[in-house]
Write a protein that holds these residues in place. Structure first.
Motif, short mmCIF file in Angstrom:
data_model
loop_
_atom_site.label_atom_id
_atom_site.label_comp_id
_atom_site.label_asym_id
_atom_site.label_seq_id
_atom_site.Cartn_x
_atom_site.Cartn_y
_atom_site.Cartn_z
N VAL A 118 -3.60 -6.97 2.59
CA VAL A 118 -4.62 -6.19 3.28
C VAL A 118 -4.64 -4.76 2.76
N ILE A 119 -3.47 -4.17 2.57
CA ILE A 119 -3.41 -2.76 2.17
C ILE A 119 -3.34 -2.56 0.67
N SER A 136 -7.37 -0.01 10.57
CA SER A 136 -8.82 -0.21 10.43
C SER A 136 -9.16 -1.39 9.53
N LEU A 137 -8.33 -1.70 8.53
CA LEU A 137 -8.61 -2.81 7.63
C LEU A 137 -8.36 -4.17 8.27
N SER A 138 -7.32 -4.25 9.10
CA SER A 138 -6.99 -5.52 9.74
C SER A 138 -6.29 -5.26 11.07
N PRO A 139 -7.07 -5.12 12.14
CA PRO A 139 -6.45 -4.88 13.46
C PRO A 139 -5.42 -5.94 13.84
N GLU A 146 3.00 -3.90 14.87
CA GLU A 146 3.34 -3.07 16.04
C GLU A 146 4.15 -3.87 17.06
N ALA A 147 3.89 -5.16 17.17
CA ALA A 147 4.59 -5.99 18.15
C ALA A 147 6.08 -6.13 17.84
#
Length: 115
Positions: free
Chosen positions: A50-51, A65-68, A75-76
């Motif tokens: 993704v990045i 912003s690219l992949s919520p 984050e989890a």
């Protein structure tokens, strides 16, 4: 940290990051180093894609912003440990990590320095 330490994408080789606390960091207070344990493993290659799409410059600060969904997955599992000045976190260059935002009680951003 590809921007600072360019290496072959997903290639083998040396590379570690060392984050040294210059100030005390309280758990949950922000201002420390947040990292996603285990995110250097192949299970997380989709998030890396993704990045860092092939042929494009890495967008390491744009995950949210690219992949919520990818952002939420990292984050989890993130950890942001309490540290004392001089404590260090050493991790592979492939682990997802970032600075954890730190704000004062009034919501004002506060700078914390690291090396």
């Amino acid at each position: 940290d590809f921007f600072f330490w360019p290496t072959k994408r997903d290639g083998p080789g040396p590379g570690v990051n060392v984050w040294v606390a210059l100030d005390a960091v309280e758990a949950g207070a922000g201002g420390g180093l947040a990292y996603a344990p285990g995110s250097h493993r192949p299970d997380f290659l989709p998030q890396r894609a993704v990045i860092a799409p092939p042929g494009e410059a890495p967008q390491t600060c744009e995950m949210q912003s690219l992949s919520p969904d990818s952002h939420a997955a990292l984050e989890a599992i993130k950890e942001c440990p309490a540290l004392q000045p001089g404590d260090a976190i050493i991790h592979t260059r492939f682990i997802f990590h970032r600075g954890d935002p730190h704000t004062s009680e009034g919501g004002t951003p506060v700078a914390r320095y690291s090396v």
